[in-house]
Design a protein around this motif. Structure first.
Motif, PDB file in Angstrom:
ATOM      1  N   GLU A 159       1.806  13.116  -3.055  1.00 16.42           N
ATOM      2  CA  GLU A 159       0.506  12.720  -2.508  1.00 16.42           C
ATOM      3  C   GLU A 159       0.618  11.770  -1.327  1.00 16.42           C
ATOM      4  O   GLU A 159      -0.118  11.898  -0.348  1.00 16.42           O
ATOM      5  N   SER A 160       1.536  10.793  -1.432  1.00 17.53           N
ATOM      6  CA  SER A 160       1.533   9.736  -0.408  1.00 17.53           C
ATOM      7  C   SER A 160       2.915   9.233  -0.017  1.00 17.53           C
ATOM      8  O   SER A 160       3.026   8.208   0.657  1.00 17.53           O
ATOM      9  N   GLY A 161       3.975   9.913  -0.424  1.00 17.80           N
ATOM     10  CA  GLY A 161       5.310   9.481  -0.039  1.00 17.80           C
ATOM     11  C   GLY A 161       5.830   8.356  -0.909  1.00 17.80           C
ATOM     12  O   GLY A 161       5.305   8.088  -1.996  1.00 17.80           O
ATOM     13  N   ALA A 162       6.860   7.689  -0.436  1.00 21.80           N
ATOM     14  CA  ALA A 162       7.501   6.600  -1.170  1.00 21.80           C
ATOM     15  C   ALA A 162       7.885   5.502  -0.185  1.00 21.80           C
ATOM     16  O   ALA A 162       7.746   5.663   1.029  1.00 21.80           O
ATOM     17  N   CYS A 163       8.356   4.383  -0.720  1.00 24.50           N
ATOM     18  CA  CYS A 163       8.836   3.270   0.114  1.00 24.50           C
ATOM     19  C   CYS A 163      10.325   3.078  -0.118  1.00 24.50           C
ATOM     20  O   CYS A 163      10.799   3.161  -1.260  1.00 24.50           O
ATOM     21  N   ASN A 164      11.069   2.819   0.971  1.00 24.29           N
ATOM     22  CA  ASN A 164      12.499   2.558   0.820  1.00 24.29           C
ATOM     23  C   ASN A 164      12.735   1.103   0.439  1.00 24.29           C
ATOM     24  O   ASN A 164      11.786   0.342   0.224  1.00 24.29           O
ATOM     25  N   VAL A 165      13.991   0.721   0.352  1.00 21.66           N
ATOM     26  CA  VAL A 165      14.323  -0.629  -0.106  1.00 21.66           C
ATOM     27  C   VAL A 165      13.894  -1.702   0.884  1.00 21.66           C
ATOM     28  O   VAL A 165      13.904  -2.893   0.562  1.00 21.66           O
ATOM     29  N   HIS A 166      13.503  -1.294   2.090  1.00 21.58           N
ATOM     30  CA  HIS A 166      13.000  -2.233   3.099  1.00 21.58           C
ATOM     31  C   HIS A 166      11.468  -2.221   3.165  1.00 21.58           C
ATOM     32  O   HIS A 166      10.887  -2.721   4.132  1.00 21.58           O
ATOM     33  N   ASP A 167      10.838  -1.633   2.145  1.00 16.89           N
ATOM     34  CA  ASP A 167       9.370  -1.566   2.041  1.00 16.89           C
ATOM     35  C   ASP A 167       8.742  -0.716   3.139  1.00 16.89           C
ATOM     36  O   ASP A 167       7.572  -0.898   3.486  1.00 16.89           O
ATOM     37  N   GLN A 168       9.503   0.217   3.689  1.00 15.95           N
ATOM     38  CA  GLN A 168       8.987   1.115   4.717  1.00 15.95           C
ATOM     39  C   GLN A 168       8.601   2.448   4.073  1.00 15.95           C
ATOM     40  O   GLN A 168       9.422   3.079   3.393  1.00 15.95           O
ATOM     41  N   ARG A 169       7.358   2.850   4.265  1.00 16.97           N
ATOM     42  CA  ARG A 169       6.888   4.098   3.665  1.00 16.97           C
ATOM     43  C   ARG A 169       7.412   5.298   4.450  1.00 16.97           C
ATOM     44  O   ARG A 169       7.470   5.282   5.676  1.00 16.97           O
TER      45      ARG A 169
END
Length: 328
Positions: A110-120
């Motif tokens: 639905e909306s993707g994910a965030c990496n370990v640097h809080d970047q979607r």
């Protein structure tokens, strides 16, 4: 309707009429507004459960997160509960692995994910489709190729239409050949403000319903008590013991209006996990009432119960009560 809408005009008039009778809390023992008289609120209520949780196991660090060192609170003290750690499936929580994994797959689509640097980031359609077939941490990693987290949605009833961040479901690689698949609940000051608004709103609705004449509607009050629990465990305001304190608080709320629930959760059930993984308090209530409602019954036990504060007025007496053997 009991959860999604605002209280009606009659309830508001009743609350105004009852204003002179509002309970104010003695600041001794309060973790909020220390040194100031204030209306008895949700936090004063939960202070009682927190105190008993601390006494029940002194080795557990059960503290309000906003009362930790200011720098720890500002940085966002995070609670972490693992389903998988390394190559170990955590016995207590792994039963919710498949359900949590389905939530992860749906949220990424639905909306993707965030990496370990809080970047979607978003996945290409082909990878989203491949992810739907994942059954294990390794399967997910082969598609994602990096550590990531998703945030579960938590729908507000204090501010209809507002969707808050619930908890984070995180997948990270762990050497040599494993993964950490966990839920992590951040305790940042902005999130604290949001969740405090929800707790305050639900507490007000509970108070209005409890005062309703000739008496509260047990179904409506139970829905509100479950909403209180729902936001409490999504909030995660304690360094440890949040779920246990919330569970006890739910039963206490029901007892306060003359109902007891004599049952235990079904085998394999952790009551806080459905609350964390579902987006709305009404969804959570619908699921758990399947086993709670049949066990609900009127009770007058509080009419004859001894006054706890009068009889268990020291830590020693509290410990003795916790270790008392039932009468045979």
């Amino acid at each position: 309707a009991a959860l999604e809408g605002e209280e009606d005009a009659a309830a508001a008039e009743e609350a105004a009429a009852a204003g002179a009778d509002m309970l104010y809390f003695d600041v001794n023992g309060s973790s909020k507004d220390n040194g100031k008289q204030h209306e008895f609120g949700w936090r004063d209520f939960m202070d009682i459960a927190v105190k008993w949780r601390q006494i029940s196991e002194p080795n557990d660090p059960v503290f309000w997160i906003d009362l930790l060192a200011p720098e720890a609170f500002a940085e966002g003290f995070g609670l972490q509960t693992p389903m998988v750690t390394g190559q170990l499936n955590v016995i207590r929580y792994y039963p919710y692995f498949s359900r949590a994994l389905e939530v992860v797959k749906r949220l990424i689509a639905e909306s993707g994910a965030c990496n370990v640097h809080d970047q979607r980031f978003l996945l290409p359609r082909a990878k989203v489709e491949a992810l739907q077939n994942a059954k294990s941490c390794q399967d997910v990693w082969e598609v994602m190729q990096q550590g990531f987290y998703v945030e579960t949605p938590c729908h507000s009833i204090a501010r209809p239409g507002k969707i808050m961040a619930g908890t984070r479901i995180t997948l990270l690689p762990r050497a040599p050949d494993g993964f950490d698949f966990t839920i992590r609940t951040p305790g940042t000051p902005p999130r604290w403000v949001e969740m405090d608004q929800e707790m305050t709103h639900v507490w007000r609705l509970l108070t209005l319903e409890a005062r309703r004449k000739p008496g509260p509607d047990p179904d409506k009050f139970m829905d509100l008590a479950l909403a209180f629990y729902f936001y409490w465990v999504n909030f995660g305001p304690l360094s440890r013991g949040t779920a246990a304190c919330g569970y006890v608080a739910f039963f206490a709320l029901m007892l306060s209006v003359g109902y007891e629930i004599q049952t235990s959760p079904p085998e394999g059930t952790q009551v806080d996990w459905p609350a964390i993984l579902l987006p709305r308090p009404s969804d959570f209530a619908e699921e758990v009432k399947a086993w709670l409602l049949p066990a609900r019954a009127p009770t007058t036990v509080l009419d004859t119960a001894p006054h706890v504060a009068a009889h268990l007025n020291t830590n020693r007496r509290m410990v003795e009560a916790l270790n008392a053997a039932p009468a045979t």
